[in-house]
Design an enzyme around this catalytic site. Structure first.
Site, PDB file in Angstrom:
ATOM      1  N   SER A   1       1.030  -0.898  -0.244  1.00 43.53           N
ATOM      2  CA  SER A   1       0.087  -0.198   0.027  1.00 43.53           C
ATOM      3  C   SER A   1       0.947   1.557   0.082  1.00 43.53           C
ATOM      4  O   SER A   1       0.092   1.866   1.073  1.00 43.53           O
ATOM      5  CB  SER A   1      -0.895  -0.273   0.916  1.00 43.53           C
ATOM      6  OG  SER A   1      -1.285  -1.492   1.224  1.00 43.53           O
TER       7      SER A   1
ATOM      8  N   ARG B   1       7.674   5.950  -4.725  1.00 42.43           N
ATOM      9  CA  ARG B   1       8.037   7.340  -3.014  1.00 42.43           C
ATOM     10  C   ARG B   1       7.463   6.199  -2.243  1.00 42.43           C
ATOM     11  O   ARG B   1       6.333   5.515  -1.790  1.00 42.43           O
ATOM     12  CB  ARG B   1       7.738   8.480  -3.300  1.00 42.43           C
ATOM     13  CG  ARG B   1       5.619   8.359  -3.188  1.00 42.43           C
ATOM     14  CD  ARG B   1       5.738   9.892  -3.243  1.00 42.43           C
ATOM     15  NE  ARG B   1       4.312   9.909  -2.979  1.00 42.43           N
ATOM     16  CZ  ARG B   1       3.704  10.006  -3.995  1.00 42.43           C
ATOM     17  NH1 ARG B   1       4.022  10.235  -5.674  1.00 42.43           N
ATOM     18  NH2 ARG B   1       2.061   9.744  -4.144  1.00 42.43           N
TER      19      ARG B   1
ATOM     20  N   ASP C   1      -4.211  -1.651  -1.324  1.00 45.91           N
ATOM     21  CA  ASP C   1      -4.788  -2.111  -0.295  1.00 45.91           C
ATOM     22  C   ASP C   1      -6.283  -1.807  -1.069  1.00 45.91           C
ATOM     23  O   ASP C   1      -7.535  -1.819  -0.812  1.00 45.91           O
ATOM     24  CB  ASP C   1      -4.572  -1.061   0.754  1.00 45.91           C
ATOM     25  CG  ASP C   1      -5.058   0.084   1.301  1.00 45.91           C
ATOM     26  OD1 ASP C   1      -4.479   1.033   0.117  1.00 45.91           O
ATOM     27  OD2 ASP C   1      -3.642   0.194   2.095  1.00 45.91           O
TER      28      ASP C   1
HETATM   29  C1  BGC Z   1      -0.689   4.807   0.503  1.00 40.43           C
HETATM   30  C2  BGC Z   1      -1.324   4.132  -0.363  1.00 40.43           C
HETATM   31  C3  BGC Z   1      -2.428   3.336   0.458  1.00 40.43           C
HETATM   32  C4  BGC Z   1      -2.757   4.470   1.642  1.00 40.43           C
HETATM   33  C5  BGC Z   1      -3.801   4.156   2.654  1.00 40.43           C
HETATM   34  C6  BGC Z   1      -0.872   5.916   1.273  1.00 40.43           C
HETATM   35  O1  BGC Z   1       0.167   6.655   2.006  1.00 40.43           O
HETATM   36  O2  BGC Z   1       0.406   5.997  -0.455  1.00 40.43           O
HETATM   37  O3  BGC Z   1      -0.948   3.270  -1.213  1.00 40.43           O
HETATM   38  O4  BGC Z   1      -3.627   2.875  -1.077  1.00 40.43           O
HETATM   39  O5  BGC Z   1      -2.013   4.649   2.026  1.00 40.43           O
HETATM   40  O6  BGC Z   1      -3.195   2.517   3.455  1.00 40.43           O
END
Ligand code: BGC
Length: 531
Positions: free
Chosen positions: A156, A171, A209
């Site tokens: 995620s 990133r 996620d």
């Molecule tokens: C990430 C996402 C993720 C979200 C929730 C963010 O910091 O960049 O990819 O879906 O957090 O977990």
């Protein structure tokens, strides 16, 4: 100024008016379109190559792992094919030093080890075969295909996805910072470490996620309207939604199934409006950003998600403690404290350390409606070493915490509204009276009192939604959604390996759906899944 007036003035700085909410929705939609047309924009709008959502008839045993916040979860999921599933899982906290490890390998070796422990505990049969093989062979090859677990990897963080099990890290977010991993294929990093342990596991799918949450919700709640958005409001925040392919103008590199006319887009909305054209920006938001590992990035997430709300509150409290004009967590003598004591803060209280205030205490503050706020005062003592806080202190703490939580919920309504409006389903006669289904997961939306109610309150004031529209929007928890969703995508991927044609797969889904009287929204992929 008396503490009450002072805290009310601070709380007011976190107001986010109906007009501001409406302008933010317009700006969100503008940035959505921009992200569908060009790479490298604030809202990344990442194509996922998933071209449909499930309909609840999928079956099979799959594994999933989930890396995305404070914990690493390993699970196995039996999809029963009748919109139900059985889930077994284990969870371990990620050691803080691994979140900022020198090499990606250190983190991924830890993850592979957890997969091994999970197999050992919950799938002994598979594990024993693995031990036998490890003693007799030096290579993981040679497992019978049916003994190899297909694993969906929920990762995620923002990833440039180039295929169903391939994607490079753009990133880090949420406090992770391992520069060595940037630009690397995260599936390959995990598979390498799994192979070193000779485990019968193949990383078959890479899933954000939010995409997993969308899939899981669609699997469990099939219906005519189907699910349009999967969103996380937890440590971080983000959403994935179903977009018309005709709106996706930027070039796509990988193969995908065009027949559904749709694709799931991972918005990466945590980075909405990094330029702060419509987002609020108090002095404490600015201070938090400056001290964060990624200043100027994830600006929406830094105002919405659980990782940051506690830190905003902490920064406000520190300012108040330093202000000689207000008496906060401080008593002239015991007569000014309703418990007839004097407040003391232990010198090593975590209130003085960055990230030292856990957002969970804000939920306690919001939920405590006792006349003396005794639950909250108990938690202040337990979690922050603040002894004998007065009622006025606790009330000030609560007023400011509530204002920060409320702003987060109203900002959350912005992204939800923009996506609902983008789908056009509120005004499409084909969906008249159908609910617009949204799956959500994450600690904030699950545990923060009235979070969804505050979202609905804001939704009702948004042009194009209003009272009637808000009634049709159904925001439901998809608990553990990302694991189940990852399993569903691993299932698609497993089908792709077996080289079934899309036509075979869609045909099968359609006939299943007919039997179950469902509308099919077919799975994506060039080729397809099977039971
Ligand atoms: C990430 C996402 C993720 C979200 C929730 C963010 O910091 O960049 O990819 O879906 O957090 O977990």
């Amino acid at each position: 100024m008396a503490l009450e007036a002072h805290s009310a003035a601070i709380a007011a700085q976190f107001d986010y008016t109906d007009d501001q909410v409406n302008s933010a929705v317009n700006e969100f939609r503008r940035q959505m379109t921009e992200g569908l047309e060009t790479d490298g924009t604030s809202l990344s709008q990442i194509p996922t190559y998933v071209t449909g959502v499930p309909n609840g008839t999928e079956k099979g045993l799959y594994m999933a792992v989930d890396l995305g916040g404070t914990n690493f979860r390993v699970c196995s999921i039996q999809l029963n094919g009748d919109t139900t599933f059985n889930l077994t899982f284990s969870k371990v906290a990620i050691p803080r030093e691994l979140m900022v490890a020198k090499t990606a390998q250190e983190l991924f070796a830890f993850l592979a080890k957890q997969v091994e422990l999970f197999l050992q505990t919950h799938h002994e049969d598979h594990f024993e075969q693995h031990v036998r093989r490890r003693m007799t062979m030096s290579s993981p090859d040679g497992y019978k295909d049916e003994h190899v677990f297909r694993l969906g990897f929920t990762f995620s963080f923002p990833v440039q996805q180039v295929g169903i099990n391939k994607g490079t890290l753009i990133r880090w977010t949420k406090g992770f910072d391992i520069p060595d991993a940037i630009g690397k294929d995260v599936c390959a990093l995990l598979q390498d470490e799994i192979d070193k342990l000779h485990l019968p596991v193949k990383v078959a799918a890479l899933v954000n996620d939010t995409v997993g949450t969308l899939m899981a919700r669609a699997y469990s709640a099939p219906g005519k309207a189907s699910t349009v958005l999967g969103a996380i409001f937890g440590t971080g925040t983000n959403g994935a939604y179903v977009e018309k392919l005709s709106n996706l103008k930027k070039p796509l590199s990988g193969e995908y199934d065009k027949t559904t006319g749709e694709m799931v887009i991972n918005t990466e909305w945590g980075s909405f409006d990094n330029k702060l054209s419509v987002l609020p920006n108090t002095a404490w938001d600015a201070a938090l950003d400056k001290a964060s590992p990624n200043p100027g990035i994830q600006m929406y997430e830094k105002r919405v998600s659980g990782m940051f709300l506690g830190e905003i509150l902490r920064l406000v409290i520190i300012d108040l403690l330093k202000d000689p004009k207000v008496s906060f967590f401080r008593d002239e003598n015991s007569s000014s404290n309703d418990w007839k004591s004097t407040t003391n803060i232990v010198s090593d209280s975590s209130i003085y350390t960055q990230w030292g205030l856990d957002t969970a205490i804000m939920s306690v503050a919001a939920a405590d409606n006792t006349p003396e706020l005794s639950t909250l005062r108990g938690e202040l003592e337990k979690q922050l070493g603040i002894y004998s806080a007065g009622l006025d202190d606790a009330q000030a703490f609560k007023a400011i915490a509530n204002a920060i939580g409320r702003r987060s919920a109203r900002l959350s309504a912005v992204s939800i509204a923009a996506i609902v409006l983008q789908t056009g389903k509120l005004t499409d006669p084909a969906y008249a009276d159908e609910p617009i289904d949204i799956g959500v997961d994450g600690s904030l939306v699950e545990h923060y009192p009235y979070f969804r109610d505050m979202i609905y309150e804001a939704l009702r004031t948004i042009d194009g939604i209003g009272e009637e529209g808000a009634k049709r929007i159904r925001i439901g928890i998809a608990k553990d959604g990302s694991g189940v969703g990852a399993a569903l995508i691993a299932l698609v991927a497993a089908g792709m390996e077996k080289r079934l044609t899309t036509a075979d797969y869609l045909g099968e889904l359609r006939s299943n759906a007919k039997r179950n009287n469902l509308t099919v929204v077919p799975e994506g992929g060039e080729t397809a899944a099977q039971d």
